[in-house]
Motif scaffolding. Structure first.
Motif, PDB file in Angstrom:
ATOM      1  N   SER A   1     -11.240 -24.170 -11.344  1.00 23.83           N
ATOM      2  CA  SER A   1     -10.333 -25.241 -11.767  1.00 23.83           C
ATOM      3  C   SER A   1      -9.029 -25.206 -10.980  1.00 23.83           C
ATOM      4  N   VAL A   2      -8.454 -24.018 -10.833  1.00 20.49           N
ATOM      5  CA  VAL A   2      -7.187 -23.892 -10.113  1.00 20.49           C
ATOM      6  C   VAL A   2      -7.328 -24.389  -8.674  1.00 20.49           C
ATOM      7  N   PHE A   3      -8.375 -23.985  -7.986  1.00 21.06           N
ATOM      8  CA  PHE A   3      -8.524 -24.351  -6.575  1.00 21.06           C
ATOM      9  C   PHE A   3      -8.892 -25.825  -6.386  1.00 21.06           C
ATOM     10  N   VAL A   4      -9.759 -26.363  -7.241  1.00 20.76           N
ATOM     11  CA  VAL A   4     -10.136 -27.760  -7.061  1.00 20.76           C
ATOM     12  C   VAL A   4      -8.958 -28.676  -7.379  1.00 20.76           C
ATOM     13  N   PHE A   5      -8.163 -28.317  -8.390  1.00 19.48           N
ATOM     14  CA  PHE A   5      -7.022 -29.163  -8.730  1.00 19.48           C
ATOM     15  C   PHE A   5      -5.863 -28.982  -7.759  1.00 19.48           C
ATOM     16  N   LEU A   6      -5.762 -27.795  -7.156  1.00 20.60           N
ATOM     17  CA  LEU A   6      -4.773 -27.619  -6.093  1.00 20.60           C
ATOM     18  C   LEU A   6      -5.132 -28.513  -4.911  1.00 20.60           C
ATOM     19  N   SER A   7      -6.423 -28.604  -4.602  1.00 20.15           N
ATOM     20  CA  SER A   7      -6.875 -29.478  -3.520  1.00 20.15           C
ATOM     21  C   SER A   7      -6.551 -30.938  -3.824  1.00 20.15           C
ATOM     22  N   LEU A   8      -6.775 -31.372  -5.072  1.00 18.00           N
ATOM     23  CA  LEU A   8      -6.476 -32.758  -5.456  1.00 18.00           C
ATOM     24  C   LEU A   8      -4.975 -33.038  -5.412  1.00 18.00           C
ATOM     25  N   ALA A   9      -4.169 -32.046  -5.829  1.00 15.31           N
ATOM     26  CA  ALA A   9      -2.717 -32.224  -5.782  1.00 15.31           C
ATOM     27  C   ALA A   9      -2.239 -32.368  -4.334  1.00 15.31           C
ATOM     28  N   LEU A  10      -2.844 -31.613  -3.436  1.00  8.74           N
ATOM     29  CA  LEU A  10      -2.487 -31.715  -2.024  1.00  8.74           C
ATOM     30  C   LEU A  10      -2.965 -33.039  -1.427  1.00  8.74           C
ATOM     31  N   ILE A  11      -4.080 -33.564  -1.927  1.00 10.04           N
ATOM     32  CA  ILE A  11      -4.523 -34.906  -1.512  1.00 10.04           C
ATOM     33  C   ILE A  11      -3.449 -35.929  -1.868  1.00 10.04           C
ATOM     34  N   LYS A  12      -2.894 -35.795  -3.047  1.00  6.67           N
ATOM     35  CA  LYS A  12      -1.855 -36.719  -3.510  1.00  6.67           C
ATOM     36  C   LYS A  12      -0.655 -36.710  -2.555  1.00  6.67           C
ATOM     37  N   ARG A  13      -0.195 -35.512  -2.184  1.00 11.28           N
ATOM     38  CA  ARG A  13       0.950 -35.416  -1.279  1.00 11.28           C
ATOM     39  C   ARG A  13       0.591 -35.907   0.130  1.00 11.28           C
ATOM     40  N   CYS A  14      -0.598 -35.535   0.605  1.00 13.31           N
ATOM     41  CA  CYS A  14      -0.997 -35.957   1.960  1.00 13.31           C
ATOM     42  C   CYS A  14      -1.148 -37.473   2.048  1.00 13.31           C
ATOM     43  N   ALA A  15      -1.648 -38.087   0.990  1.00 10.81           N
ATOM     44  CA  ALA A  15      -1.782 -39.552   0.971  1.00 10.81           C
ATOM     45  C   ALA A  15      -0.416 -40.219   1.057  1.00 10.81           C
ATOM     46  N   GLU A  16       0.575 -39.652   0.353  1.00 10.64           N
ATOM     47  CA  GLU A  16       1.927 -40.206   0.411  1.00 10.64           C
ATOM     48  C   GLU A  16       2.512 -40.064   1.814  1.00 10.64           C
ATOM     49  N   LEU A  17       2.296 -38.892   2.446  1.00 15.59           N
ATOM     50  CA  LEU A  17       2.827 -38.672   3.792  1.00 15.59           C
ATOM     51  C   LEU A  17       2.143 -39.582   4.811  1.00 15.59           C
ATOM     52  N   LYS A  18       0.843 -39.806   4.634  1.00 11.61           N
ATOM     53  CA  LYS A  18       0.113 -40.703   5.536  1.00 11.61           C
ATOM     54  C   LYS A  18       0.656 -42.129   5.432  1.00 11.61           C
ATOM     55  N   ALA A  19       0.944 -42.564   4.208  1.00 16.54           N
ATOM     56  CA  ALA A  19       1.506 -43.899   3.996  1.00 16.54           C
ATOM     57  C   ALA A  19       2.900 -44.000   4.610  1.00 16.54           C
ATOM     58  N   MET A  20       3.681 -42.923   4.498  1.00 17.76           N
ATOM     59  CA  MET A  20       5.017 -42.906   5.100  1.00 17.76           C
ATOM     60  C   MET A  20       4.933 -42.995   6.620  1.00 17.76           C
ATOM     61  N   LEU A  21       3.965 -42.271   7.191  1.00 21.66           N
ATOM     62  CA  LEU A  21       3.797 -42.281   8.640  1.00 21.66           C
ATOM     63  C   LEU A  21       3.507 -43.690   9.143  1.00 21.66           C
ATOM     64  N   LYS A  22       2.687 -44.427   8.384  1.00 18.82           N
ATOM     65  CA  LYS A  22       2.353 -45.796   8.769  1.00 18.82           C
ATOM     66  C   LYS A  22       3.550 -46.728   8.657  1.00 18.82           C
ATOM     67  N   SER A  23       4.414 -46.461   7.675  1.00 14.94           N
ATOM     68  CA  SER A  23       5.570 -47.341   7.462  1.00 14.94           C
ATOM     69  C   SER A  23       6.791 -46.925   8.281  1.00 14.94           C
ATOM     70  N   GLY A  24       6.674 -45.824   9.010  1.00 17.92           N
ATOM     71  CA  GLY A  24       7.769 -45.400   9.882  1.00 17.92           C
ATOM     72  C   GLY A  24       8.826 -44.559   9.209  1.00 17.92           C
ATOM     73  N   LYS A  25       8.589 -44.121   7.977  1.00 19.02           N
ATOM     74  CA  LYS A  25       9.552 -43.273   7.282  1.00 19.02           C
ATOM     75  C   LYS A  25       9.320 -41.814   7.642  1.00 19.02           C
ATOM     76  N   GLU A  26      10.380 -41.016   7.522  1.00 25.05           N
ATOM     77  CA  GLU A  26      10.300 -39.613   7.925  1.00 25.05           C
ATOM     78  C   GLU A  26      10.250 -38.644   6.753  1.00 25.05           C
ATOM     79  N   ARG A  27      10.863 -39.003   5.620  1.00 24.04           N
ATOM     80  CA  ARG A  27      11.011 -38.048   4.519  1.00 24.04           C
ATOM     81  C   ARG A  27      10.718 -38.719   3.182  1.00 24.04           C
ATOM     82  N   VAL A  28      10.104 -37.949   2.262  1.00 28.23           N
ATOM     83  CA  VAL A  28       9.833 -38.437   0.912  1.00 28.23           C
ATOM     84  C   VAL A  28      11.105 -38.346   0.095  1.00 28.23           C
ATOM     85  N   LYS A  29      11.566 -39.473  -0.468  1.00 32.79           N
ATOM     86  CA  LYS A  29      12.776 -39.474  -1.277  1.00 32.79           C
ATOM     87  C   LYS A  29      12.536 -38.706  -2.576  1.00 32.79           C
TER      88      LYS A  29
END
Length: 474
Positions: A346-374
């Motif tokens: 449970s710990v490892f699978v949910f850690l992976s999902l939590a990292l998916i959440k952050r990576c998805a946000e960073l990918k969206a930022m990269l597309k929009s030209g932003k550098e940092r998550v507010k």
């Protein structure tokens, strides 16, 4: 007497020009920076509401450019301004905020506002306006604004509160703007009912223990699901209140009801308290272990909302634990122990999902030209590192599940434990699919939402659930 078009128009701020409540917003911004301010507020309030507003304005900077406006009324003000009408901001908020709003807006010719010695509200506001102009027009939204409507030559009701709606028929209101009360769909969105699917993790111990044929345990688990769902929704409200500014700066989150102003902060606080106490009432009907798990979830959520989400890595670890706690809660309510290997999986699978959440946000930022998550300490350059940790966690989760199956072969917890090996390829496929979608930039910033809408994910998860039941029943 001047014609109505020539009357100076005095405009209330909170709920009228903007949908926000700056006193409450400044309160949440201040306590997010320093939770001890919560106690200081009590002593400031003893010196008067004006002092409280001034102190909070000093401790909390609000980006007025992000404040949600009542759009219909805002357009009206721009139209009146183009005709040469004098328009003034007349607010009970502290003068520091009024000054910023007038500076940022191209509507207002000036302002009157609360100071550290004067709370400009109700009759005090009327007195100040009367000193400027004997005849005036006024725009407000709340019951207290009717003190000014009685004396105004033109009364404009904007985004009326419930009390103002009831009172309006007894007064002459010349025009009404943005009069759209929140409906049930808005509250469903704000409370994130769709997120309750996470709480089905509470049923995992019931299924893997084979107790799903015991109706008392089934009832207890459903009640625990209800308690956790109510508590989770109350924490979502708190989290959104603390994240108002960062949500407004986010491409998708700015449409959340609290960030967009379609639900008032006051109403959110009332509903949040009702949900919180309802969840605790249900919890106390069960054993002490379940109550302790519930309170642990609440405490960890508070730490996350106030501090942990601001630090790299700690936020995703916290999210993984919040998922895992749900499984522990399901075990506590029916009085069973969580297997070590199931806990590790449970710990490892949910850690992976939590990292998916952050990576998805960073990918969206990269597309929009932003550098940092507010509001969070991440930059787009962190994507590669987070992706590496996320995919590694996914593979470790698969490994932990293999150990879990092997352990159950030895302990005979399942009728046919070897059937569980069918889950392994399905689990590998699903996690690989999630990470490929994330890498391509096709992932929703919430992997749970994505899984609920993604056909491949739904089929795989359903298959894994069916195999688990088969292993118990065959």
């Amino acid at each position: 007497m001047d014609s109505i078009e020539e009357l100076p128009l005095f405009v209330d701020l909170d709920g009228t020009y903007t949908k926000a409540d700056l006193l409450l917003e400044s309160f949440f911004i201040a306590i997010k920076k320093d939770p001890l301010i919560l106690f200081k507020c009590f002593f400031w309030l003893l010196s008067g509401i004006a002092v409280l507003k001034a102190k909070l304005a000093h401790h909390a900077h609000i980006n007025v450019s992000l404040l949600p406006l009542n759009q219909e009324f805002s357009n009206y003000l721009l139209e009146e301004k183009s005709k040469g009408r004098k328009i003034f901001l007349a607010t009970a908020s502290n003068e520091a905020y009024a000054k910023e709003i007038v500076k940022h807006s191209n509507v207002f010719d000036g302002y009157i506002a609360s100071t550290d010695t004067l709370n400009l509200k109700g009759k005090e506001k009327l007195k100040k306006i009367s000193e400027i102009s004997e005849n005036f027009a006024y725009a407000g939204n709340d019951e207290i604004d009717f003190n000014l409507f009685e004396k105004a030559q033109e009364s404009l009701l904007v985004n009326p509160s419930y009390g103002a709606r009831k009172k309006a028929h007894r007064y002459k209101i010349h025009r009404c703007f943005d009069s759209v009360p929140s409906d049930i769909k808005v509250w469903v969105k704000q409370l994130r009912i769709y997120q309750w699917v996470k709480n089905f993790l509470i049923f995992v111990p019931l299924i893997v223990s084979g107790n799903f044929i015991n109706y008392l345990d089934v009832f207890a688990t459903f009640a625990a699901f209800s308690a956790f769902s109510l508590l989770a929704s109350s924490t979502y409200l708190l989290n959104d209140l603390l994240d108002l500014e960062s949500d407004r700066a986010h491409a998708r989150k700015k449409y959340r009801p609290l960030a967009a102003g379609t639900i008032s902060i006051k109403n959110a606080l009332v509903v949040g308290c009702l949900l919180f106490f309802s969840s605790l009432t249900i919890a106390f009907y069960f054993n002490l272990a379940f109550v302790i798990v519930m309170l642990s979830y609440l405490l960890l959520t508070l730490f996350y909302s106030f501090k942990l989400k601001q630090y790299v890595g700690m936020d995703v670890v916290c999210l993984a634990l919040l998922y895992t706690i749900r499984i522990v809660a399901g075990a506590a309510v029916i009085g069973v122990l969580v297997s070590f290997w199931l806990f590790a999986f449970s710990v490892f699978v949910f850690l992976s999902l939590a990292l998916i959440k952050r990576c998805a946000e960073l990918k969206a930022m990269l597309k929009s030209g932003k550098e940092r998550v507010k509001g969070r300490d991440y930059t787009v350059d962190d994507f590669v590192v987070l992706e590496s940790f996320g995919t590694s966690s996914a593979m470790l989760a698969v490994l932990m599940f293999c150990f879990y199956i092997n352990n159950n072969v030895l302990t005979n917890q399942y009728q046919q434990p070897n059937i569980l090996w069918l889950i392994v390829p399905g689990l590998c496929y699903w996690l690989m699919r999630m990470w490929i979608k994330t890498h391509r930039g096709e992932m929703h910033d919430d992997p749970i939402v994505f899984s609920m809408k993604d056909k491949g994910s739904l089929i795989t998860i359903s298959f894994c659930g069916f195999v688990t039941l088969a292993a118990q029943l065959l």
